[in-house]
Write an enzyme that holds these catalytic residues in place. Sequence first.
Site, PDB file in Angstrom:
ATOM      1  N   PHE A 145       0.862  -1.182   0.000  1.00  0.00           N
ATOM      2  CA  PHE A 145       0.000   0.000   0.000  1.00  0.00           C
ATOM      3  C   PHE A 145       0.896   1.228   0.000  1.00  0.00           C
ATOM      4  CE2 PHE A 145      -2.202   3.583   1.831  1.00  0.00           C
ATOM      5  CZ  PHE A 145      -3.357   3.604   1.067  1.00  0.00           C
ATOM      6  N   ASP A 230       9.561   2.964   1.602  1.00  0.00           N
ATOM      7  CA  ASP A 230       8.378   3.752   1.944  1.00  0.00           C
ATOM      8  C   ASP A 230       8.188   3.678   3.456  1.00  0.00           C
ATOM      9  OD1 ASP A 230       5.866   4.757   2.504  1.00  0.00           O
ATOM     10  OD2 ASP A 230       4.880   3.792   0.811  1.00  0.00           O
ATOM     11  N   LYS A 259       3.161  11.614   6.669  1.00  0.00           N
ATOM     12  CA  LYS A 259       2.324  11.472   7.855  1.00  0.00           C
ATOM     13  C   LYS A 259       2.897  12.185   9.074  1.00  0.00           C
ATOM     14  CE  LYS A 259      -0.170   7.311   6.390  1.00  0.00           C
ATOM     15  NZ  LYS A 259      -1.391   7.998   5.980  1.00  0.00           N
TER      16      LYS A 259
END
Length: 407
Positions: A145, A230, A259
């Site tokens: 994801f 990531d 984030k």
Amino acid sequence: MTGTVEERQDPRALEAVHGAHNYHPIPVVISAGEGAWVTDSSGRRYLDCLAAYSALNFGHRHPEVVAAAADQLGRLTLTSRAFHNDQLGPFCAELAALAGKDMVLPMNTGAEAVESALKVARKWGYDVKGVPPDQATVVVMEGNFHGRTISLVSFSTDPEARGGFGPFTPGFRHVPYGDEVALAEAIDETTVAVLLEPVQGEAGVILPPPGYLRQVRRLCTERNVLMLADEVQSGLGRTGRTFACEHEDVVPDVYILGKALGGGVVPVSAVVADSDVLGVLHPGQHGSTFGGNPMAAAAGRAVVRLLASGEFQERARLLGERLRVGLDALSGRGVLAVRCTGLWAGIDIDPALGTGRALCERLLARGVLAKDTHGSTVRLAPPLVITEAEIDWLLEQLAAALADLSR
């Protein structure tokens, strides 16, 4: 508009009518937050054990991040990259130092950062490695994801993420996560990068097999391929280290961050690499109006300062061990499997007991916010400011919620 006056004023009802239905929220309307706790519109408090998918690693409204953002709000918020601003340069220097790299490409969201890293990898492949034009390939992991853009869902293996959104962007090859043999076979002369999450978050906090990240690093070095990590969810203290790759003493060629980099105040993301990689970009080849804006840079600098002492990484490590021991004790009581790294856990519950959503709704009734994924898995990712007593209380509520489901 239809409905009663009360319905028209209810935030949930308004969202149901006027908001696109691309989420299925847990039924709570949050109106305030501080530290690890939030308060709903009726005044009830909840322990936030999702932390906005790790965007709130430092809790709601951390005073140092809020102060930095408030100070910047009173001076300058946006210039665009047509001009310099007095926050961006220091932010890039400080984040580069934290990551042990030379350069930073600032963006806004995690998906933008992943897209940017892929563009950089392709450009590097053509300019440095010598891959023929338009033939660059990137190896990605099954169960990944990385975001929701067309290119990113193009190499998702989740049918729900892909269904109805084709045609898809070419140039990606899938291998099973954790399978170093398959990875070695997938790399050829056109491969410019291997993209992976050191821990697969959306998949249910899936941990790599021991030694896997080192094998990825070795293969990338041997085959002249960039390793793109990531760390949008796993990075910045969540797993007990600044970056999850550090658990295997691995340094990727590119860190992809987001984030928590904005401290839960503004969207901030970044691609961080050395100049021999990021240096392939030249003026006009990539950009973002809001990327690197003064507000974002000020908040990002506050986050880097919070991480510099190592306090939050150590909190995640110690409290994460307490969480793991408590979760392991629930095995056989409706819990089939637990995966935990730092303050981040994936819990597989017995489907005969109920869905992950059902468990999250029982937790909601007991004052805990969590989120399900892939049917029977519940993710826990509380802010790193959570206390030992709050961890213990969370475990008590989880045990009680599982018992509620079994009745």
